[in-house]
Every structure is written in structure tokens, then in C-alpha cells.
Motif scaffolding. Sequence first.
Motif, PDB file in Angstrom:
ATOM      1  N   LEU A  23      57.049  51.359 -14.028  1.00 25.29           N
ATOM      2  CA  LEU A  23      58.180  51.729 -13.187  1.00 25.29           C
ATOM      3  C   LEU A  23      59.019  50.487 -12.934  1.00 25.29           C
ATOM      4  N   ARG A  24      60.316  50.684 -12.772  1.00 23.19           N
ATOM      5  CA  ARG A  24      61.220  49.572 -12.459  1.00 23.19           C
ATOM      6  C   ARG A  24      62.091  49.937 -11.264  1.00 23.19           C
ATOM      7  N   ALA A  25      62.512  48.905 -10.546  1.00 20.04           N
ATOM      8  CA  ALA A  25      63.437  49.088  -9.430  1.00 20.04           C
ATOM      9  C   ALA A  25      64.290  47.828  -9.318  1.00 20.04           C
ATOM     10  N   PRO A  26      65.573  47.994  -9.022  1.00 17.68           N
ATOM     11  CA  PRO A  26      66.454  46.834  -8.880  1.00 17.68           C
ATOM     12  C   PRO A  26      66.153  46.064  -7.593  1.00 17.68           C
ATOM     13  N   LEU A  27      66.440  44.796  -7.621  1.00 19.19           N
ATOM     14  CA  LEU A  27      66.202  43.950  -6.442  1.00 19.19           C
ATOM     15  C   LEU A  27      67.114  44.346  -5.277  1.00 19.19           C
ATOM     16  N   GLU A  28      68.389  44.578  -5.549  1.00 20.19           N
ATOM     17  CA  GLU A  28      69.396  44.747  -4.501  1.00 20.19           C
ATOM     18  C   GLU A  28      69.012  45.718  -3.380  1.00 20.19           C
ATOM     19  N   PRO A  29      68.604  46.961  -3.655  1.00 23.89           N
ATOM     20  CA  PRO A  29      68.267  47.834  -2.518  1.00 23.89           C
ATOM     21  C   PRO A  29      66.894  47.533  -1.898  1.00 23.89           C
ATOM     22  N   ASN A  30      66.187  46.570  -2.459  1.00 21.75           N
ATOM     23  CA  ASN A  30      64.830  46.240  -2.003  1.00 21.75           C
ATOM     24  C   ASN A  30      64.729  44.798  -1.512  1.00 21.75           C
ATOM     25  N   ILE A  31      65.839  44.235  -1.130  1.00 20.77           N
ATOM     26  CA  ILE A  31      65.906  42.815  -0.772  1.00 20.77           C
ATOM     27  C   ILE A  31      65.525  42.595   0.700  1.00 20.77           C
ATOM     28  N   ASN A  32      64.927  41.454   0.970  1.00 20.07           N
ATOM     29  CA  ASN A  32      64.572  41.125   2.354  1.00 20.07           C
ATOM     30  C   ASN A  32      65.509  40.032   2.891  1.00 20.07           C
ATOM     31  N   HIS A  33      65.222  39.519   4.062  1.00 26.74           N
ATOM     32  CA  HIS A  33      66.063  38.518   4.718  1.00 26.74           C
ATOM     33  C   HIS A  33      66.033  37.155   4.018  1.00 26.74           C
ATOM     34  N   LYS A  34      65.145  36.959   3.063  1.00 23.19           N
ATOM     35  CA  LYS A  34      65.046  35.713   2.298  1.00 23.19           C
ATOM     36  C   LYS A  34      65.641  35.860   0.892  1.00 23.19           C
TER      37      LYS A  34
END
Length: 122
Positions: free
Chosen positions: A59-70
Motif C-alpha cells: 500500500l502507498r500513501a502520500p506524505l502531504e495528508p499524513n504530515i506532522n508538525h515536524k
Amino acid sequence: MDVGIMAEIVHRMPSDRRPLVELYDEALRELERTLHAEIPLTRAMGVRVAHCDATGLTLRAPLEPNINHKSTAFGGSLATLATLAGWGLLQLLLREQLPATVVIQESSVQYLRPVAEDMQAT
């Protein structure tokens, strides 16, 4: 593409005479639809079924909607993607078997380093 998994899919659909690759692709598309319908978080995360072979389901997912405060991947998203890769593989393997409900009862993750790119779990 793993021939064993494709053969298993064909074995479970004996009356269907479509080409092997088409059956395989349809099973993966159906899994992605199931993920998005039954686990709405997967839509928000942008989860996509990439492929399935002898090493497992990817499975893959983009970083952008899963990004944290760092500006790296949120740990919960990483854990979710890894868990769903295992859950999704079981869904593929149990298709058209006796009715079964796969439920994740317990999970544990150790984060070794930050992830600063799109995520992938197998």
C-alpha cells in the motif's frame, strides 16, 4: 506480479475467463474500494493499493495528508498503513472462502527514524 497469487484468484473464479492480469488488477481495485468504503480514514490518508506479490500486499500513501508538525510522516499514519497492508492481504487471501471477519486486536510499532517522503508498507 506473483503468479501464485494470480493463480489463487483464478482458482476462486473458475467461471470467469478474463485474462489473468485483468482478474488480478480487478481484485486489487476491489480491495482499494473496500478500504475506502469500510475504513474512511484511508480516503483522507490517500491510501492506494500498489501491488501484491510473493512478498505481500503493498500500500502507498502520500506524505502531504499524513504530515506532522515536524514535516515528517505522522506516526499514526505509518502504523495505520502497515496494519492495513496486513489486513488487506488477508482480505485478498480469504476472498470467497468461508465468511470471515478480520479484526485487528492488538498492534505495536517501533519508529526507527522519521519518514520525510511518501509512505509505502508491505
